[in-house]
Design a protein around this motif. Structure first.
Motif, mmCIF file in Angstrom:
data_model
loop_
_atom_site.group_PDB
_atom_site.id
_atom_site.type_symbol
_atom_site.label_atom_id
_atom_site.label_comp_id
_atom_site.label_asym_id
_atom_site.label_seq_id
_atom_site.Cartn_x
_atom_site.Cartn_y
_atom_site.Cartn_z
ATOM 1 N N ALA A 144 0.849 -1.284 -0.171
ATOM 2 C CA ALA A 144 -0.005 0.112 -0.066
ATOM 3 C C ALA A 144 0.960 1.288 0.047
ATOM 4 O O ALA A 144 0.611 2.307 -0.504
ATOM 5 N N ASP A 145 1.967 1.196 0.801
ATOM 6 C CA ASP A 145 2.801 2.369 0.841
ATOM 7 C C ASP A 145 3.490 2.656 -0.580
ATOM 8 O O ASP A 145 3.702 3.932 -0.816
ATOM 9 N N ASN A 146 4.044 1.640 -0.977
ATOM 10 C CA ASN A 146 4.659 1.785 -2.198
ATOM 11 C C ASN A 146 3.732 2.217 -3.237
ATOM 12 O O ASN A 146 4.180 3.124 -4.259
ATOM 13 N N LEU A 147 2.612 1.819 -3.273
ATOM 14 C CA LEU A 147 1.725 2.181 -4.371
ATOM 15 C C LEU A 147 1.381 3.610 -4.288
ATOM 16 O O LEU A 147 1.270 4.497 -5.171
ATOM 17 N N LYS A 148 1.269 4.238 -2.939
ATOM 18 C CA LYS A 148 0.840 5.544 -2.793
ATOM 19 C C LYS A 148 1.940 6.286 -3.182
ATOM 20 O O LYS A 148 1.806 7.486 -3.852
ATOM 21 N N ARG A 149 3.120 6.070 -2.868
ATOM 22 C CA ARG A 149 4.426 6.810 -3.213
ATOM 23 C C ARG A 149 4.628 6.743 -4.575
ATOM 24 O O ARG A 149 4.966 7.917 -5.119
ATOM 25 N N ILE A 150 4.535 5.650 -5.081
ATOM 26 C CA ILE A 150 5.036 5.590 -6.751
ATOM 27 C C ILE A 150 4.043 6.338 -7.471
ATOM 28 O O ILE A 150 4.318 7.102 -8.577
ATOM 29 N N THR A 151 2.902 6.170 -7.281
ATOM 30 C CA THR A 151 1.543 6.777 -7.789
ATOM 31 C C THR A 151 1.658 8.420 -7.897
ATOM 32 O O THR A 151 1.430 8.942 -8.711
ATOM 33 N N ALA A 152 1.929 8.820 -6.703
ATOM 34 C CA ALA A 152 2.131 10.346 -6.480
ATOM 35 C C ALA A 152 3.293 10.749 -7.261
ATOM 36 O O ALA A 152 3.138 11.861 -7.501
ATOM 37 N N LYS A 153 4.394 10.132 -7.451
ATOM 38 C CA LYS A 153 5.500 10.616 -7.965
ATOM 39 C C LYS A 153 5.380 10.595 -9.313
ATOM 40 O O LYS A 153 6.106 11.270 -10.140
ATOM 41 N N TYR A 154 4.891 9.426 -9.943
ATOM 42 C CA TYR A 154 5.060 9.148 -11.383
ATOM 43 C C TYR A 154 3.727 9.121 -12.057
ATOM 44 O O TYR A 154 3.917 8.952 -13.490
ATOM 45 N N GLY A 155 2.656 8.961 -11.326
ATOM 46 C CA GLY A 155 1.444 8.817 -11.992
ATOM 47 C C GLY A 155 1.050 7.183 -12.383
ATOM 48 O O GLY A 155 1.952 6.433 -12.123
ATOM 49 N N PRO A 156 -0.254 7.061 -12.475
ATOM 50 C CA PRO A 156 -0.676 5.608 -12.497
ATOM 51 C C PRO A 156 -0.086 4.766 -13.674
ATOM 52 O O PRO A 156 -0.058 3.379 -13.638
ATOM 53 N N ALA A 157 0.409 5.239 -14.893
ATOM 54 C CA ALA A 157 0.853 4.388 -15.885
ATOM 55 C C ALA A 157 2.208 4.232 -15.490
ATOM 56 O O ALA A 157 2.710 3.319 -16.376
ATOM 57 N N SER A 158 2.701 4.221 -14.430
ATOM 58 C CA SER A 158 4.117 3.748 -13.735
ATOM 59 C C SER A 158 3.745 2.222 -13.257
ATOM 60 O O SER A 158 4.639 1.672 -12.879
ATOM 61 N N ALA A 455 -1.560 6.537 -27.257
ATOM 62 C CA ALA A 455 -0.826 7.657 -27.111
ATOM 63 C C ALA A 455 0.226 8.041 -28.059
ATOM 64 O O ALA A 455 0.797 6.833 -28.472
ATOM 65 N N GLU A 456 1.116 9.069 -28.015
ATOM 66 C CA GLU A 456 2.146 9.248 -28.897
ATOM 67 C C GLU A 456 3.538 8.804 -28.095
ATOM 68 O O GLU A 456 4.495 8.397 -28.664
ATOM 69 N N SER A 457 3.330 8.896 -26.584
ATOM 70 C CA SER A 457 4.336 8.529 -25.912
ATOM 71 C C SER A 457 3.953 7.977 -24.313
ATOM 72 O O SER A 457 2.944 8.255 -23.893
ATOM 73 N N LEU A 458 4.785 7.521 -23.603
ATOM 74 C CA LEU A 458 4.446 7.012 -22.411
ATOM 75 C C LEU A 458 4.973 8.271 -21.140
ATOM 76 O O LEU A 458 6.031 8.929 -21.502
ATOM 77 N N THR A 459 4.144 8.444 -20.369
ATOM 78 C CA THR A 459 4.296 9.396 -19.651
ATOM 79 C C THR A 459 5.275 8.884 -18.393
ATOM 80 O O THR A 459 5.929 9.795 -17.694
ATOM 81 N N SER A 460 5.624 7.642 -18.226
ATOM 82 C CA SER A 460 6.627 7.248 -17.093
ATOM 83 C C SER A 460 7.159 5.755 -17.423
ATOM 84 O O SER A 460 6.485 5.151 -18.174
ATOM 85 N N ASN A 461 8.323 5.543 -16.975
ATOM 86 C CA ASN A 461 8.612 4.242 -17.004
ATOM 87 C C ASN A 461 7.855 3.315 -16.027
ATOM 88 O O ASN A 461 7.137 3.809 -15.110
ATOM 89 N N ILE A 462 7.962 2.104 -16.190
ATOM 90 C CA ILE A 462 7.246 1.271 -15.201
ATOM 91 C C ILE A 462 8.011 1.205 -13.785
ATOM 92 O O ILE A 462 9.353 1.078 -14.059
ATOM 93 N N ARG A 463 7.403 1.684 -12.794
ATOM 94 C CA ARG A 463 8.096 1.774 -11.594
ATOM 95 C C ARG A 463 7.750 0.564 -10.510
ATOM 96 O O ARG A 463 8.437 0.649 -9.544
#
Length: 792
Positions: A144-158, A455-463
């Motif tokens: 849960a903590d990593n989902l919150k942190r990573i989503t907040a930083k990189y967005g759900p597409a990560s 999309a034309e590009s990805l907004t984030s790497n997979i995190r």
């Protein structure tokens, strides 16, 4: 407590399984064919079945060849043995698969002493295999903590959910429920494409307009000739194909098998074996078409009424001259007639054999050319898939009883459950399943030209990555050495969650390792694939051992810590989800008379006894009212859509083009042997690799022809070094004439076992396979690889 797994894939205490092991040791391990589903019948010698034993028909939920009927004998909370249904219990209108060797061996898999038993977090370098035990509360908090942190930083597409084939044979699985949770909290980066058959599924619509081009197998009962093209159904246990093929064989159907390897399918079915160099399928198809047309054996009336692009008179507008099939075969542009003599040095199939094969196929009415999924796992796989549809078309074998339209071959009449309710995913971009390493390494590398859609590009790497019963991450993925370099770099993917029964090679790369339940310890509904069509209840039979939990169970905790548990679970436990899915399926299939869920628990399965389904029968019977779903409304031998792409690897006729790392590639001077893999009878992909009984069924060896072995000083049983620029594997040699010269073969799915120098000692072919994607589908080309072999 820290557990270290450097010297092997296992190392867990056996204390929990003492009771089960004792019970297993006290019973016979052999199948009693006279034992019936109700536990009656003449007991086998030495049978000591307990008085409280119940016999439960059930099935696994692996992504396996079919949902075979296994009869679990349960006594004292332990599955003591497995039998299967008797011959006289098969329903000829829709036979259920009888348990194969994999099904008979499930107890040794479920009761394996080295199963993961409690949640653990990584304490060493990623991939080292060092973990320490933690509580479930700590584990779900970490997620849960990593989902919150990573989503907040990189967005759900990560956020990414990887392939998980050890759970995807059921309607309710951990990978589907984590997707549900992610959709409720912002979405995730989706993938498309099937590693199994994505290339042929993408290519077939360019001929017929739709992917599903297969009929039900009961339509082949009177077919006099079947050509199995790279279709190894006996070993892959492909649906219930073997049931029908054996009946057809007994009734006089002639089988021709085209395969570089003398497989068990050749041994059990073939009247003729035609070995073919891998990736040269289209050259053989081209030469067959040349013979058929030049000898006036094609179905002129069928071609004239239903097709586009056969000759110059039937071409679409806007295409220059000499682009039709006849023009290509007769060499109108390149001056080369595609004769059997032209094809012989390419394919290594003798010209006289090509002529015989073409004549047999064209003059036998009807005939079925059925292509497996192996040939389309080359970087020329889309061309091979479409080539088979053109052969079926010019011989008039489309839309007729006993014929086969070739191509993908999936039966559109198969039935599935509705699955769990799935909220919409707010993230609209998708990548091919073959793009995930690039998306983790550098998202800018994934472009629409490389497979990105939406999309034309990805907004984030997979995190953050979830792998539920998925050994694709670092075992089945091509070019493992390249892949693990990305996985080991913790600045790339920041958090990896793996849920599995065993410490697989992929699970070693987890930051959080969770012990999953087996199919015997949870509720589900098994769904078939291939051409079978039935649903089977997979009931919870025994309690989960150690601290193992279903994915759904711990996902509810994660959902609670994210504040969405009521929306996620809808107040349902696992069994209630299965009941809801079943009842929703009943409503959607009101004309199929499915039993209630209560009745299903007694009946155990539902067979869809539909009338025989002939693919494209309506299109052929009444083309005016049932045109094909192509732009022209006809079968498109020539595809204007492909022509307009102007891509040299996607010809509009799907004719032969030399493959990258094929036998005509200049790289063959350095690496002269083509390596292929096959799916063996003792495991489904890499699932059940750890099963000791199934390791005895077939040992991992490199098949090499005596001519190739002699040139290299290799004798039977010698340790050999298989290598190319991507990797090295050491494995014993099996010197055999069952593989054609110039080709070597490994069974797919062996677990990667690298030493300190990165040399594999497990016979894992994916240290050698290529990550090159196919031109049209952006799919996999695992099978296209050149190697050299030397005595170690």
């Amino acid at each position: 407590m820290t557990e270290e797994y450097k010297d092997g894939p296992f190392g867990i205490s056996r204390r929990h399984f003492v009771k089960a092991s004792t019970a297993l040791a006290a019973t016979t391990f052999f199948y009693n064919p006279s034992a019936r589903a109700d536990g009656t019948g003449t007991p086998a010698t030495g049978d000591t079945s307990p008085a409280d034993e119940r016999v439960v028909p059930t099935c696994s939920t692996f992504d396996c060849g079919g949902k075979c009927d296994i009869r679990a004998h349960v006594a004292g909370g332990v599955v003591t043995r497995i039998t299967t249904l008797a011959d006289d219990e098969l329903d000829p209108e829709m036979p259920i698969m009888r348990a194969c060797v994999r099904g008979r061996g499930y107890r040794k898999f479920v009761y394996h002493p080295d199963r993961l038993k409690y949640p653990m977090k990584r304490v060493g370098k990623r991939g080292e295999g060092k973990f320490e035990r933690i509580s479930w509360d700590e584990a779900t908090t970490l997620i849960a903590d990593n989902l919150k942190r990573i989503t907040a930083k990189y967005g759900p597409a990560s956020r990414y959910v990887h392939v998980g084939t050890a759970v995807s044979g059921g309607t309710f699985s951990g990978d589907s429920m984590v997707r549900r949770l992610l959709n409720l909290t912002g979405g995730y980066l989706q993938y498309y494409h099937s590693v199994s058959m994505g290339n042929t599924a993408a290519a077939t619509p360019y001929t017929y307009g739709v992917a599903a081009s297969g009929s039900s197998l009961d339509t082949l009962s009177e077919t006099p000739l079947v050509i199995l093209w790279g279709h190894n159904t006996t070993e892959t246990i492909f649906g219930h194909s073997n049931h029908y093929y054996q009946k057809m064989k007994q009734n006089g159907t002639r089988f021709i098998v085209i395969d570089p390897r003398y497989s068990d399918t050749v041994s059990s079915l073939a009247d003729q074996w035609i070995p073919l160099r891998p990736s040269t399928d289209n050259a053989l198809m081209d030469a067959m078409m040349y013979v058929i047309i030049s000898e006036n054996l094609h179905d002129k009336a069928f071609i004239e009424r239903y097709t586009l692009g056969f000759d110059e008179a039937s071409m679409p507008e806007g295409v220059p001259a000499n682009e039709s099939l006849v023009a290509y075969l007769m060499g109108a542009k390149d001056g080369i007639k595609k004769t059997p003599e032209w094809a012989e040095p390419i394919t290594h199939v003798p010209a006289q054999t090509i002529r015989q094969l073409a004549r047999d196929y064209a003059t036998t009415k009807p005939a079925a050319l059925i292509q497996g999924w192996g040939p389309q796992r080359h970087n020329c796989g889309e061309r091979t898939a479409r080539g088979s549809t053109i052969l079926a078309t010019i011989t008039g074998n489309v839309g007729v009883k006993g014929g086969w339209a070739a191509g993908y071959g999936g039966d559109a009449s198969r039935k599935f459950t509705t699955g769990p309710e799935m909220p919409d995913n707010p993230v609209k971009e998708k990548i091919s399943v073959m793009n995930w390493v690039q998306a983790a390494d550098d998202a800018s590398k994934v472009t629409p030209q490389d497979g990105l859609t939406g999309a034309e590009s990805l907004t984030s790497n997979i995190r953050i990555l979830f792998s539920h019963a998925g050994n694709y991450l670092a075992n089945q993925n091509p070019d493992i050495n390249q892949t693990v370099r990305v996985l080991e770099d913790e600045s790339k993917i920041e958090f990896i969650v793996a849920s599995d029964l065993f410490l697989t090679p992929s699970a070693k790369y987890a930051d959080l390792l969770l012990p999953e339940t087996s199919f015997m310890e949870r509720w589900n509904i098994g769904e078939t694939w291939g051409t079978a069509s039935y649903l089977m209840l997979s009931e919870k039979l025994i309690d989960a051992p150690f601290e193992t939990r279903t994915d759904y169970d711990w996902l509810r905790e994660v959902a609670a810590k994210l504040g969405v548990e009521p929306q996620f679970s809808l107040g349902r436990d696992e069994k209630q989800w299965i009941e809801q899915i079943w009842e929703a399926t009943r409503k959607s299939m009101s004309d199929e008379n499915l039993p209630t869920f209560e009745a299903l628990q007694v009946q155990r399965h539902h067979l869809f006894k539909s009338k025989p389904n002939i693919a494209f029968e309506d299109n052929i019977r009444d083309p005016q009212n049932h045109p094909f779903a192509t732009p022209s409304g006809k079968i498109e031998i020539f595809s204007k859509r492909l022509y307009d792409m102007q891509h040299p690897e996607i010809p509009a006729l799907s004719h032969y083009v030399p493959a990258h790392e094929g036998p005509e590639d200049a790289l063959a001077e350095k690496y002269p042997l083509q390596l292929i893999t096959w799916k063996g009878k003792n495991r489904a992909n890499s699932t059940q690799y750890a099963n000791p009984w199934l390791q005895e069924v077939q040992t991992q060896k490199l098949w090499i022809n005596p001519l190739d072995a002699e040139k290299r000083g290799i004798a039977q049983g010698d340790s050999v070094r298989i290598h190319n620029d991507r990797g090295v594997s050491l494995i014993p040699a099996e010197v055999t004439q069952r593989i054609m010269p110039g080709v070597v073969a490994l069974q797919a799915g062996a677990w990667w076992q690298p030493d300190a120098n990165g040399v594999d000692h497990g016979g894992c072919a994916n240290v050698l396979s290529s990550s090159r994607i196919t031109a049209l589908a952006k799919g996999n080309s695992h099978q296209t690889m050149l190697v050299e072999v030397a005595k170690a």
